[in-house]
Design an enzyme around this catalytic site. Sequence first.
Site, PDB file in Angstrom:
ATOM      1  N   SER A 266      -2.274  -1.492  -5.466  1.00  0.00           N
ATOM      2  CA  SER A 266      -1.978  -0.897  -4.163  1.00  0.00           C
ATOM      3  C   SER A 266      -0.502  -0.510  -4.039  1.00  0.00           C
ATOM      4  O   SER A 266       0.002   0.250  -4.851  1.00  0.00           O
ATOM      5  CB  SER A 266      -2.415  -1.893  -3.102  1.00  0.00           C
ATOM      6  OG  SER A 266      -2.787  -1.225  -1.953  1.00  0.00           O
TER       7      SER A 266
ATOM      8  N   ASP B 132       0.134   5.407  -0.104  1.00  0.00           N
ATOM      9  CA  ASP B 132       0.564   4.465  -1.146  1.00  0.00           C
ATOM     10  C   ASP B 132      -0.080   4.872  -2.485  1.00  0.00           C
ATOM     11  O   ASP B 132      -0.867   5.815  -2.528  1.00  0.00           O
ATOM     12  CB  ASP B 132       0.268   3.021  -0.712  1.00  0.00           C
ATOM     13  CG  ASP B 132      -1.201   2.676  -0.753  1.00  0.00           C
ATOM     14  OD1 ASP B 132      -2.025   3.609  -0.699  1.00  0.00           O
ATOM     15  OD2 ASP B 132      -1.537   1.482  -0.838  1.00  0.00           O
TER      16      ASP B 132
ATOM     17  N   ASP C  44      -2.550   4.069  -4.382  1.00  0.00           N
ATOM     18  CA  ASP C  44      -4.001   4.291  -4.512  1.00  0.00           C
ATOM     19  C   ASP C  44      -4.585   4.975  -3.272  1.00  0.00           C
ATOM     20  O   ASP C  44      -5.812   5.033  -3.109  1.00  0.00           O
ATOM     21  CB  ASP C  44      -4.746   2.994  -4.839  1.00  0.00           C
ATOM     22  CG  ASP C  44      -4.622   1.936  -3.753  1.00  0.00           C
ATOM     23  OD1 ASP C  44      -3.577   1.892  -3.081  1.00  0.00           O
ATOM     24  OD2 ASP C  44      -5.581   1.152  -3.571  1.00  0.00           O
TER      25      ASP C  44
ATOM     26  N   ASP D 198      -5.012   4.433  -0.150  1.00  0.00           N
ATOM     27  CA  ASP D 198      -5.852   3.879   0.919  1.00  0.00           C
ATOM     28  C   ASP D 198      -5.026   3.639   2.181  1.00  0.00           C
ATOM     29  O   ASP D 198      -5.569   3.527   3.268  1.00  0.00           O
ATOM     30  CB  ASP D 198      -6.626   2.619   0.482  1.00  0.00           C
ATOM     31  CG  ASP D 198      -5.750   1.502  -0.035  1.00  0.00           C
ATOM     32  OD1 ASP D 198      -4.517   1.689  -0.154  1.00  0.00           O
ATOM     33  OD2 ASP D 198      -6.293   0.429  -0.356  1.00  0.00           O
TER      34      ASP D 198
HETATM   35  O1  G6P Z   1      -1.551  -9.621   4.266  1.00  0.00           O
HETATM   36  P1  G6P Z   1      -2.140  -9.494   2.904  1.00  0.00           P
HETATM   37  O2  G6P Z   1      -3.120 -10.577   2.607  1.00  0.00           O
HETATM   38  O3  G6P Z   1      -1.076  -9.339   1.869  1.00  0.00           O
HETATM   39  O4  G6P Z   1      -2.962  -8.161   2.925  1.00  0.00           O
HETATM   40  C1  G6P Z   1      -2.416  -6.961   3.393  1.00  0.00           C
HETATM   41  C2  G6P Z   1      -3.378  -5.837   3.100  1.00  0.00           C
HETATM   42  O5  G6P Z   1      -3.517  -5.768   1.718  1.00  0.00           O
HETATM   43  C3  G6P Z   1      -4.389  -4.762   1.225  1.00  0.00           C
HETATM   44  O6  G6P Z   1      -3.884  -3.520   1.566  1.00  0.00           O
HETATM   45  C4  G6P Z   1      -5.770  -4.954   1.781  1.00  0.00           C
HETATM   46  O7  G6P Z   1      -6.619  -3.916   1.372  1.00  0.00           O
HETATM   47  C5  G6P Z   1      -5.698  -4.985   3.264  1.00  0.00           C
HETATM   48  O8  G6P Z   1      -6.963  -5.170   3.810  1.00  0.00           O
HETATM   49  C6  G6P Z   1      -4.732  -6.038   3.743  1.00  0.00           C
HETATM   50  O9  G6P Z   1      -4.580  -5.976   5.115  1.00  0.00           O
END
Ligand code: G6P
Length: 612
Positions: A174, A326, A328, A330
Amino acid sequence: MSSTTPDERLRTAIAKIEAAAAENRLTPASATNASRWLTESYLAEYVPDVLALVDADRFEELDRLFWEVIPFGTGGRRGLMADIGSATINNRTIGESAQGLAVYMQQATGKTSGVAVVTSDTRLRSHDFAKLTATTFAANGLKVYLFESPRATPELSFAVRHLKCDVGAMVSASHNPPSDNGFKAYWSTGGQVLPPHDKGIIDCVYQCQELATIDFDEAVAAGKIEIIGAEVDRAYIANVLAMSLSQARDIKAVFTPLHGVGETAVYRAAEAAGFEGVTIFEPQRAADGNFPNVPDQLPNPERPEVFAPAIEQARAEDAALVLASDPDADRLGIAVRNGEGEYVHVSGNRIGVLIADYILRKRKEAGTLSPEHYVVETLVTTPLIAKLAQAADVRAIDDLLVGFKYIGQTMDREGPDNFVFGAEESLGYLAGQYARDKDAAIAGLYILELAAELHAEGKTLLDRLDEIYVEHGYFTESQTSLVSEGPTGKAQIDALMQTFRDAPPAELAGITLSRARDYGTHEVRSLPDNARVEDLPQPQGDLVFFDSAPGERQISFAARPSGTEPKIKFYYFAQASCPNKDALTTAKTNLEATLTDFKTALTEWVKKVVDN
Ligand SMILES: O=P(O)(O)OC[C@H]1O[C@H](O)[C@H](O)[C@@H](O)[C@@H]1O
């Protein structure tokens, strides 16, 4: 020449590892995992590298590489890339992730074969890891569709459904730094794997004795791996465009993919929709996992600094906004030009508010909303989105743990037909039924449409936010975090969470906190006595909220360990009523100042706890 036999060398190395663990120079988990990599025959090819570290007494390095078996966090398995290590992303951990997913799916469904789709972002080693994933799937009896080149995570989610796959895999870390990579695992729904599947897959990873493999070219020649691209791209973009809610296209914007895959999704959708005023920021266009032209090489559009180079171009082109996805694609972030000509970075919560308001207004006008329809957001996303949904007479489901996978899960539980919009504060948005993961392309389409409509009225996205605040109250949110790396870091974060539970702050910067909502223990506690007052319903997760007493001005904060990075995150929420423009100006000034002091006070409180 040494007369030591290989067996003796291994025995000596394991004794050294055990001694280091006994002396606390290595954690017990690192000792177990490193010894496993030395003794299990199927890990033989890594033995020389592990031995070299043991021989050189590099226990700190061993700890960094082996302190855990990398878990399925918020967004798949993710971590530092290295050549070896159960705690890092390498050929072994990618291969076993693919095999664990394939074997678990077959066990869970009773199938002996199956279908999978695989792609990756533009990170270093991503392409090789994607090929390794494809060959591992194929060697485990799956028919594999592999994208010819990097694609967006939401397109992978779409492709799982479109190609009727049992599983999918996206190789990506990501928005993390260039040093990292990861494996996002998808189930047949198109959503990332959820409990109990995530645990079942990790159990299969633990039990993995040997990695099945097949030569890539042979697998392609035999049709076991099929290379895909244009057809799925067309179908994906058509599905995004089908969600369009306006004909307005007159807006100038600069888009940057931050060296990732965003051109294939966000830009392609904007182009196909007819936004001729959207240009790509050339210095960050080329696929490059070092993210060379991104400030600090950290390609996260949550960071305002990331926008600085593209803002220069926006200024030169007289563009109303900058969009960034970003690596990827998303996540979507934006910076919007205000009345003074400055470009203002807009938070994920506010982008969510703008899109929610836009979709709800348009669908209300079109008469396509009923009380059965619903909007979904996570617990740490602004309550203003739920308020907008309720004002539009649709349901708001707002008690989800962090992770877009829970939004995907809710769509399938509540029925995708009635799903209106899903949002999370970390720049994640989705509408429609074509995917089950967040999509920067649909977010980009809506933001451009809304900006174009507002532009025709002589307004900006920021003006629209102000109108929403006057109608519903001023809501502001913020976030801080404390980075704590490796095994000691994890222990520190766990201890901090425990202190929030056992001995929480009852007052910060003059704001009295009146209760704690603990999603770990499922209870609401009153403060300052920290006594249990009632049960807190599902969900279960390591997350604690603290709320100020109800009143004109409300402040809350939440603490939780990140599931994607070695940090603990603090989320702040504040709201105040403001029935007119003047009251809004006052509310903004006062509430932002209060929140700043509150954040400083919490940061100091945390520092004291950590220093003790
Ligand atoms: O707060 P974290 O556990 O690091 O996650 C932060 C984000 O990470 C990724 O982008 C996931 O796809 C999201 O769904 C999530 O909100």
